[in-house]
Scaffold this motif. Structure first.
Motif, PDB file in Angstrom:
ATOM      1  N   GLU A 204      76.506  35.994  29.634  1.00  0.00           N
ATOM      2  CA  GLU A 204      76.824  35.371  30.924  1.00  0.00           C
ATOM      3  C   GLU A 204      78.397  36.151  31.487  1.00  0.00           C
ATOM      4  OE1 GLU A 204      77.759  31.161  30.626  1.00  0.00           O
ATOM      5  OE2 GLU A 204      75.323  30.866  30.848  1.00  0.00           O
ATOM      6  N   LEU A 205      79.129  36.542  30.435  1.00  0.00           N
ATOM      7  CA  LEU A 205      80.318  37.190  30.932  1.00  0.00           C
ATOM      8  C   LEU A 205      79.948  38.596  31.503  1.00  0.00           C
ATOM      9  CD1 LEU A 205      82.623  37.263  27.562  1.00  0.00           C
ATOM     10  CD2 LEU A 205      82.226  35.479  29.643  1.00  0.00           C
ATOM     11  N   VAL A 206      78.748  39.128  31.102  1.00  0.00           N
ATOM     12  CA  VAL A 206      78.272  40.447  31.580  1.00  0.00           C
ATOM     13  C   VAL A 206      77.764  40.084  32.979  1.00  0.00           C
ATOM     14  CG1 VAL A 206      77.227  42.525  31.332  1.00  0.00           C
ATOM     15  CG2 VAL A 206      78.314  41.282  29.480  1.00  0.00           C
ATOM     16  N   GLN A 207      76.665  39.316  32.912  1.00  0.00           N
ATOM     17  CA  GLN A 207      75.871  38.852  34.170  1.00  0.00           C
ATOM     18  C   GLN A 207      76.387  37.937  35.519  1.00  0.00           C
ATOM     19  OE1 GLN A 207      72.240  38.073  31.986  1.00  0.00           O
ATOM     20  NE2 GLN A 207      72.159  39.987  31.113  1.00  0.00           N
ATOM     21  N   LYS A 208      76.961  36.849  34.768  1.00  0.00           N
ATOM     22  CA  LYS A 208      77.303  35.759  35.677  1.00  0.00           C
ATOM     23  C   LYS A 208      78.888  35.961  36.121  1.00  0.00           C
ATOM     24  CE  LYS A 208      76.790  30.999  35.377  1.00  0.00           C
ATOM     25  NZ  LYS A 208      76.615  29.999  34.338  1.00  0.00           N
ATOM     26  N   PHE A 209      79.696  36.373  35.536  1.00  0.00           N
ATOM     27  CA  PHE A 209      81.133  36.368  35.530  1.00  0.00           C
ATOM     28  C   PHE A 209      81.335  37.869  35.813  1.00  0.00           C
ATOM     29  CE2 PHE A 209      80.343  32.567  33.398  1.00  0.00           C
ATOM     30  CZ  PHE A 209      80.581  31.462  34.512  1.00  0.00           C
ATOM     31  N   GLY A 251      79.716  49.125  35.308  1.00  0.00           N
ATOM     32  CA  GLY A 251      79.270  47.968  34.626  1.00  0.00           C
ATOM     33  C   GLY A 251      79.418  48.123  33.002  1.00  0.00           C
ATOM     34  N   GLU A 252      79.260  49.183  32.560  1.00  0.00           N
ATOM     35  CA  GLU A 252      79.418  49.695  31.033  1.00  0.00           C
ATOM     36  C   GLU A 252      80.992  49.799  30.875  1.00  0.00           C
ATOM     37  OE1 GLU A 252      77.103  53.256  30.919  1.00  0.00           O
ATOM     38  OE2 GLU A 252      75.220  52.203  30.372  1.00  0.00           O
ATOM     39  N   ARG A 253      81.698  50.196  31.864  1.00  0.00           N
ATOM     40  CA  ARG A 253      83.238  50.033  31.770  1.00  0.00           C
ATOM     41  C   ARG A 253      83.708  48.908  31.498  1.00  0.00           C
ATOM     42  NH1 ARG A 253      83.121  54.794  34.651  1.00  0.00           N
ATOM     43  NH2 ARG A 253      83.525  53.740  36.662  1.00  0.00           N
ATOM     44  N   GLU A 254      83.069  47.917  32.327  1.00  0.00           N
ATOM     45  CA  GLU A 254      83.364  46.550  32.407  1.00  0.00           C
ATOM     46  C   GLU A 254      83.371  45.632  31.143  1.00  0.00           C
ATOM     47  OE1 GLU A 254      84.746  43.910  33.745  1.00  0.00           O
ATOM     48  OE2 GLU A 254      83.772  42.331  33.059  1.00  0.00           O
ATOM     49  N   VAL A 255      81.961  46.008  30.513  1.00  0.00           N
ATOM     50  CA  VAL A 255      81.755  45.628  29.171  1.00  0.00           C
ATOM     51  C   VAL A 255      82.434  46.088  28.046  1.00  0.00           C
ATOM     52  CG1 VAL A 255      79.733  45.619  27.606  1.00  0.00           C
ATOM     53  CG2 VAL A 255      79.235  45.387  29.975  1.00  0.00           C
ATOM     54  N   GLN A 256      83.105  47.250  28.120  1.00  0.00           N
ATOM     55  CA  GLN A 256      84.082  47.969  27.264  1.00  0.00           C
ATOM     56  C   GLN A 256      85.249  47.108  27.332  1.00  0.00           C
ATOM     57  OE1 GLN A 256      82.895  49.860  25.294  1.00  0.00           O
ATOM     58  NE2 GLN A 256      84.698  51.026  24.062  1.00  0.00           N
ATOM     59  N   ARG A 257      85.711  47.057  28.666  1.00  0.00           N
ATOM     60  CA  ARG A 257      87.010  46.387  28.888  1.00  0.00           C
ATOM     61  C   ARG A 257      86.912  44.913  28.078  1.00  0.00           C
ATOM     62  NH1 ARG A 257      87.516  48.516  33.937  1.00  0.00           N
ATOM     63  NH2 ARG A 257      86.391  46.916  34.637  1.00  0.00           N
TER      64      ARG A 257
END
Ligand SMILES: Nc1ncnc2c1ncn2[C@@H]1O[C@H](COP(=O)(O)OP(=O)(O)OP(=O)(O)O)[C@@H](O)[C@H]1O
Length: 398
Positions: A204-209, A251-257
């Motif tokens: 959810e952190l990755v797809q919803k918010f 998107g990947e950078r965001e997941v990394q953060r």
């Protein structure tokens, strides 16, 4: 306008005295009501000008009242302040935690602000005292024993660890197939440790918010520190902590953060700080080793599919409140459900209950269960088929 007045004067001049007086009286009333309307307008515009010219107020959070006229407030800009309370502020709304407005000098509470829902609150779940107990878990005895030792005991009795001089893990990773009780276990530990249960779901952190992951992780840990003892449960952690070969897209950078923030938070508290992390995954194989390093989620506990004894116990848990006919044999059911998860066994029990209701009975028979096992097993095969099909198509593509 002038010509109208002249015309009016001419009309007035022609009236007899009494009529003239009546006319003047009604005219007076008209003018008085006009004056009233205009002064209301003037007041409105004066207030509007005042609002436009007023310096901004300061937002703060009421910590506690000192007496009826003074309070301690945490301003959003700086230290805690001891402030006066304006006469006009309703005292019953001044409860600890209320958001208040301070005048521009920050010396007086002048208003209580309406409550608002923190937009981050909806991104995680907080349960002060989960309902699940160890008795609601079928099987998994060894896993429960380990969790009690590494999570429950240090939360309940950190002094024991200080005295003995050992540091318990800050976090554990539960891994294994879906529906086998990872969430259930985490909730039960929180309950037994009398800890708040705060949970987030990695996907959810990755797809919803999107774009908010790191901030949410920060909020979650800040809440956990406030509510300590607390357990932070991170379901589907693989969605934010999978190893990546290269970080190309935004998107990947965001997941990394988000992952970086999570690691910083775990590193930021001490083993005996009364906050523990329990993470769960179905995909331990894809996890970034950084998350499993010593001092992080360094205790791995496998939650496998239940064996025969485990399935029997799960059947027992879920049929506890059911009226079972004499021909129902839970051991036999456990033998016939090899390969099914706890969630699927629960679904069988529910389906058997429905079968009884459909037949107008209040008790559940062996036949109800047999039909239910067939139905759930068939569903599982359909799902398996889809997964296999997907896997095949992956093979074709690559
Ligand atoms: N060992 C068990 N004992 C009793 N009930 C179980 C057990 N395992 C699973 N269940 C039932 O299945 C439901 C789902 O289980 P749970 O959410 O704990 O699985 P999970 O391992 O966290 O799954 P996921 O990986 O899909 O999040 C539970 O609410 C419970 O009703």
């Amino acid at each position: 306008m002038l010509s109208e007045d002249v015309r009016e004067d001419a009309t007035e001049a022609r009236l007899p005295d009494e009529d003239y007086i009546r006319y003047l009286e009604s005219r007076l009333k008209q003018l008085e009501s006009e004056v009233k309307k205009l002064s209301m307008k003037v007041n409105y515009y004066k207030a509007e000008i005042e609002r436009l010219l007023a310096p901004p107020l300061i937002e703060g959070v009421l910590l506690y009242l000192i007496d009826g006229n003074k309070a301690v407030v945490r301003s959003t800009t700086g230290p805690n302040l001891i402030v006066h309370i304006s006469e006009n502020v309703p005292r019953e709304r001044l409860v600890p935690g209320a958001r208040v407005a301070l005048n521009q000098r920050g010396s007086t509470i002048v208003d209580v602000l309406p409550e608002y829902e923190d937009p981050y609150v909806q991104s995680f779940e907080v349960i002060e005292r989960p309902e699940v107990t160890y008795n609601d878990i079928g099987g998994l005895k060894e896993q429960i024993r380990e969790l009690r030792e590494v999570v429950e005991l240090p939360l309940k009795n950190p002094d024991l660890f200080r005295e003995v001089g050992i540091e318990p893990p800050k976090g554990v990773l539960l891994y294994g197939p879906p529906g086998c009780g990872k969430t259930l276990l985490a909730k039960a530990v929180a309950r037994e440790a009398e800890a708040a249960f705060i949970s987030i779901v990695g996907s959810e952190l990755v797809q919803k918010f999107i774009g908010e992951g790191a901030r949410i992780v920060k909020e979650v840990f800040s809440m956990a520190r406030k509510k300590a003892p607390a357990i932070v449960f991170i379901d589907e952690i693989d969605a934010i902590a999978a190893k990546r070969i290269d970080i190309g897209t935004s998107g990947e950078r965001e997941v990394q953060r988000t992952l970086m923030q999570l690691l910083a938070e775990i590193d930021g508290f001490r083993p005996l700080d009364r906050v523990k992390v329990i993470a769960a995954t179905n995909r331990i194989d894809v996890l970034d080793p950084a998350i499993l390093r010593p001092g992080r989620l360094d205790r791995l506990i496998e939650i496998p599919l239940p064996d025969k004894q485990g399935r029997y116990e799960i059947f027992k848990v879920h049929t506890r409140r059911m009226k079972l006919a004499d021909d129902v044999d839970l051991h036999e059911l456990a033998s016939k459900t090899e390969g099914l998860s706890g969630a699927e066994i629960k679904a069988i029990v529910t389906e058997a209950g429905y079968n009884a209701i459909r037949s107008g009975r209040k008790f559940v028979t062996r036949e109800d269960f047999e039909l239910a096992v067939k139905k759930i097993a068939a569903k599982k095969n359909v799902r398996r088929g889809i997964v296999e099909e997907r896997n095949n198509s992956i093979h074709v593509i690559f």
